[in-house]
Design a protein around this motif. Structure first.
Motif, PDB file in Angstrom:
ATOM      1  N   ILE A  84      -4.177 -11.989  -6.473  1.00 29.65           N
ATOM      2  CA  ILE A  84      -3.318 -11.774  -5.302  1.00 29.65           C
ATOM      3  C   ILE A  84      -4.182 -11.582  -4.058  1.00 29.65           C
ATOM      4  CG2 ILE A  84      -1.676 -10.178  -4.227  1.00 29.65           C
ATOM      5  CD1 ILE A  84      -0.623  -9.681  -7.149  1.00 29.65           C
ATOM      6  N   ILE A  85      -5.229 -10.787  -4.173  1.00 31.35           N
ATOM      7  CA  ILE A  85      -6.111 -10.524  -3.033  1.00 31.35           C
ATOM      8  C   ILE A  85      -6.774 -11.812  -2.549  1.00 31.35           C
ATOM      9  CG2 ILE A  85      -8.245  -9.362  -2.333  1.00 31.35           C
ATOM     10  CD1 ILE A  85      -7.289  -7.013  -4.208  1.00 31.35           C
ATOM     11  N   ARG A  86      -7.119 -12.690  -3.462  1.00 28.32           N
ATOM     12  CA  ARG A  86      -7.736 -13.969  -3.064  1.00 28.32           C
ATOM     13  C   ARG A  86      -6.808 -14.807  -2.183  1.00 28.32           C
ATOM     14  NH1 ARG A  86      -9.439 -13.933  -8.656  1.00 28.32           N
ATOM     15  NH2 ARG A  86     -11.579 -13.156  -8.692  1.00 28.32           N
ATOM     16  N   ARG A  87      -5.505 -14.568  -2.293  1.00 31.80           N
ATOM     17  CA  ARG A  87      -4.537 -15.304  -1.468  1.00 31.80           C
ATOM     18  C   ARG A  87      -4.250 -14.608  -0.132  1.00 31.80           C
ATOM     19  NH1 ARG A  87      -1.950 -15.628  -6.662  1.00 31.80           N
ATOM     20  NH2 ARG A  87      -0.421 -14.085  -5.996  1.00 31.80           N
ATOM     21  N   CYS A  88      -4.761 -13.410   0.047  1.00 28.87           N
ATOM     22  CA  CYS A  88      -4.533 -12.645   1.279  1.00 28.87           C
ATOM     23  C   CYS A  88      -5.418 -13.147   2.407  1.00 28.87           C
ATOM     24  CB  CYS A  88      -4.827 -11.157   1.043  1.00 28.87           C
ATOM     25  SG  CYS A  88      -3.660 -10.338  -0.051  1.00 28.87           S
ATOM     26  N   ARG A  89      -5.016 -12.795   3.606  1.00 32.34           N
ATOM     27  CA  ARG A  89      -5.760 -13.158   4.808  1.00 32.34           C
ATOM     28  C   ARG A  89      -5.957 -11.931   5.688  1.00 32.34           C
ATOM     29  NH1 ARG A  89      -7.003 -16.468   2.036  1.00 32.34           N
ATOM     30  NH2 ARG A  89      -6.218 -18.568   1.836  1.00 32.34           N
ATOM     31  N   ILE A  90      -7.085 -11.887   6.376  1.00 29.56           N
ATOM     32  CA  ILE A  90      -7.334 -10.813   7.332  1.00 29.56           C
ATOM     33  C   ILE A  90      -6.247 -10.877   8.400  1.00 29.56           C
ATOM     34  CG2 ILE A  90      -8.936  -9.989   9.101  1.00 29.56           C
ATOM     35  CD1 ILE A  90     -11.210 -10.909   7.221  1.00 29.56           C
ATOM     36  N   GLY A  91      -5.701  -9.721   8.739  1.00 30.47           N
ATOM     37  CA  GLY A  91      -4.613  -9.640   9.709  1.00 30.47           C
ATOM     38  C   GLY A  91      -3.235  -9.642   9.071  1.00 30.47           C
ATOM     39  N   GLU A  92      -3.161  -9.943   7.788  1.00 34.82           N
ATOM     40  CA  GLU A  92      -1.878  -9.977   7.084  1.00 34.82           C
ATOM     41  C   GLU A  92      -1.250  -8.588   7.045  1.00 34.82           C
ATOM     42  OE1 GLU A  92      -0.242 -11.033   2.604  1.00 34.82           O
ATOM     43  OE2 GLU A  92      -2.125 -11.921   3.277  1.00 34.82           O
ATOM     44  N   SER A  93       0.063  -8.540   7.179  1.00 34.19           N
ATOM     45  CA  SER A  93       0.795  -7.274   7.140  1.00 34.19           C
ATOM     46  C   SER A  93       0.874  -6.725   5.725  1.00 34.19           C
ATOM     47  CB  SER A  93       2.215  -7.468   7.672  1.00 34.19           C
ATOM     48  OG  SER A  93       2.178  -7.828   9.023  1.00 34.19           O
ATOM     49  N   ILE A  94       0.831  -5.395   5.631  1.00 27.02           N
ATOM     50  CA  ILE A  94       1.000  -4.705   4.341  1.00 27.02           C
ATOM     51  C   ILE A  94       1.980  -3.551   4.542  1.00 27.02           C
ATOM     52  CG2 ILE A  94      -1.221  -5.311   3.308  1.00 27.02           C
ATOM     53  CD1 ILE A  94      -0.912  -1.874   4.674  1.00 27.02           C
ATOM     54  N   CYS A 100       3.907  -8.303   2.157  1.00 26.01           N
ATOM     55  CA  CYS A 100       5.313  -8.390   2.578  1.00 26.01           C
ATOM     56  C   CYS A 100       6.210  -9.000   1.505  1.00 26.01           C
ATOM     57  CB  CYS A 100       5.430  -9.175   3.875  1.00 26.01           C
ATOM     58  SG  CYS A 100       4.760  -8.282   5.281  1.00 26.01           S
ATOM     59  N   ASN A 101       5.642  -9.831   0.639  1.00 20.95           N
ATOM     60  CA  ASN A 101       6.434 -10.445  -0.431  1.00 20.95           C
ATOM     61  C   ASN A 101       6.581  -9.540  -1.650  1.00 20.95           C
ATOM     62  OD1 ASN A 101       3.976 -10.591  -1.738  1.00 20.95           O
ATOM     63  ND2 ASN A 101       3.916 -12.824  -1.857  1.00 20.95           N
ATOM     64  N   GLY A 102       5.990  -8.334  -1.588  1.00 21.52           N
ATOM     65  CA  GLY A 102       6.104  -7.374  -2.677  1.00 21.52           C
ATOM     66  C   GLY A 102       4.931  -7.347  -3.622  1.00 21.52           C
ATOM     67  N   ASP A 103       4.022  -8.309  -3.545  1.00 28.16           N
ATOM     68  CA  ASP A 103       2.843  -8.316  -4.416  1.00 28.16           C
ATOM     69  C   ASP A 103       1.989  -7.083  -4.157  1.00 28.16           C
ATOM     70  OD1 ASP A 103       3.504 -10.764  -5.527  1.00 28.16           O
ATOM     71  OD2 ASP A 103       2.096 -11.911  -4.296  1.00 28.16           O
ATOM     72  N   GLN A 104       1.660  -6.369  -5.222  1.00 29.86           N
ATOM     73  CA  GLN A 104       0.850  -5.156  -5.086  1.00 29.86           C
ATOM     74  C   GLN A 104      -0.635  -5.483  -5.094  1.00 29.86           C
ATOM     75  OE1 GLN A 104       1.534  -2.098  -8.007  1.00 29.86           O
ATOM     76  NE2 GLN A 104      -0.085  -0.809  -7.181  1.00 29.86           N
ATOM     77  N   LEU A 105      -1.367  -4.878  -4.132  1.00 27.04           N
ATOM     78  CA  LEU A 105      -2.816  -5.058  -4.028  1.00 27.04           C
ATOM     79  C   LEU A 105      -3.580  -3.920  -4.684  1.00 27.04           C
ATOM     80  CD1 LEU A 105      -3.005  -6.115  -0.271  1.00 27.04           C
ATOM     81  CD2 LEU A 105      -2.758  -7.587  -2.278  1.00 27.04           C
ATOM     82  N   GLY A 106      -2.987  -2.747  -4.732  1.00 29.98           N
ATOM     83  CA  GLY A 106      -3.639  -1.563  -5.277  1.00 29.98           C
ATOM     84  C   GLY A 106      -2.947  -0.320  -4.744  1.00 29.98           C
ATOM     85  N   TYR A 107      -3.752   0.746  -4.529  1.00 29.00           N
ATOM     86  CA  TYR A 107      -3.203   2.034  -4.110  1.00 29.00           C
ATOM     87  C   TYR A 107      -4.010   2.633  -2.966  1.00 29.00           C
ATOM     88  CZ  TYR A 107      -0.478   2.119  -8.411  1.00 29.00           C
ATOM     89  OH  TYR A 107       0.413   1.824  -9.401  1.00 29.00           O
ATOM     90  N   GLY A 123     -13.006  -5.748  -2.916  1.00 24.89           N
ATOM     91  CA  GLY A 123     -12.321  -4.713  -2.167  1.00 24.89           C
ATOM     92  C   GLY A 123     -11.562  -5.230  -0.960  1.00 24.89           C
ATOM     93  N   VAL A 124     -10.664  -4.358  -0.466  1.00 26.27           N
ATOM     94  CA  VAL A 124      -9.841  -4.661   0.688  1.00 26.27           C
ATOM     95  C   VAL A 124      -9.801  -3.417   1.557  1.00 26.27           C
ATOM     96  CG1 VAL A 124      -7.538  -5.311   1.491  1.00 26.27           C
ATOM     97  CG2 VAL A 124      -8.389  -6.215  -0.670  1.00 26.27           C
ATOM     98  N   THR A 125     -10.034  -3.602   2.852  1.00 30.77           N
ATOM     99  CA  THR A 125      -9.907  -2.517   3.816  1.00 30.77           C
ATOM    100  C   THR A 125      -8.653  -2.766   4.646  1.00 30.77           C
ATOM    101  OG1 THR A 125     -12.311  -2.290   3.939  1.00 30.77           O
ATOM    102  CG2 THR A 125     -11.033  -1.318   5.730  1.00 30.77           C
ATOM    103  N   ILE A 126      -7.852  -1.710   4.792  1.00 32.81           N
ATOM    104  CA  ILE A 126      -6.603  -1.826   5.538  1.00 32.81           C
ATOM    105  C   ILE A 126      -6.571  -0.807   6.672  1.00 32.81           C
ATOM    106  CG2 ILE A 126      -5.278  -2.718   3.595  1.00 32.81           C
ATOM    107  CD1 ILE A 126      -4.085   0.177   3.336  1.00 32.81           C
ATOM    108  N   GLN A 127      -5.664  -1.050   7.588  1.00 29.76           N
ATOM    109  CA  GLN A 127      -5.362  -0.095   8.646  1.00 29.76           C
ATOM    110  C   GLN A 127      -3.858   0.137   8.623  1.00 29.76           C
ATOM    111  OE1 GLN A 127      -6.021  -1.493  12.655  1.00 29.76           O
ATOM    112  NE2 GLN A 127      -6.187   0.590  13.426  1.00 29.76           N
TER     113      GLN A 127
END
Length: 99
Positions: A21-31, A51-58, A94-98
């Motif tokens: 799922i993370i491999r399909r994500c893009r920087i700037g994508e909403s979570i 936004c489509n409900g796919d879980q990335l983690g916690y 890994g993924v960094t979010i804001q």
């Protein structure tokens, strides 16, 4: 708040692969941050989803404790992906979010 998502290497309850799922994500994508009070490991768990409900983690446990009550009382938290870290090739680590 800027933080890394935890649990990105574990599978989701529905069998989907968070790394895929993370491999399909893009920087700037909403979570979105979504409470998961039935989580067997942490009753304050807050999951991070696309936004489509796919879980990335916690969200990390120390932040989840602070956010759980607010989410339970109706607050909604959204944010975006700031960075996707990889260790070469397609190995996403890994993924960094804001939010």
């Amino acid at each position: 708040m800027i933080t890394k998502i935890v649990g990105v290497t574990f599978p989701n309850r529905n069998g989907s692969d968070r790394q895929e799922i993370i491999r399909r994500c893009r920087i700037g994508e909403s979570i979105s941050l979504i409470r998961e009070p039935e989580n067997e490991y942490d009753s304050n768990a807050v999951k991070v989803c696309r936004c489509n409900g796919d879980q990335l983690g916690y969200i990390k446990r120390d932040w989840a404790v602070k956010l759980a009550g607010m989410l339970d009382s109706g607050w909604q938290y959204t944010g975006k992906i700031l960075d996707i870290q990889s260790a070469g090739g397609k190995s996403v680590v890994g993924v960094t979010i804001q939010f």
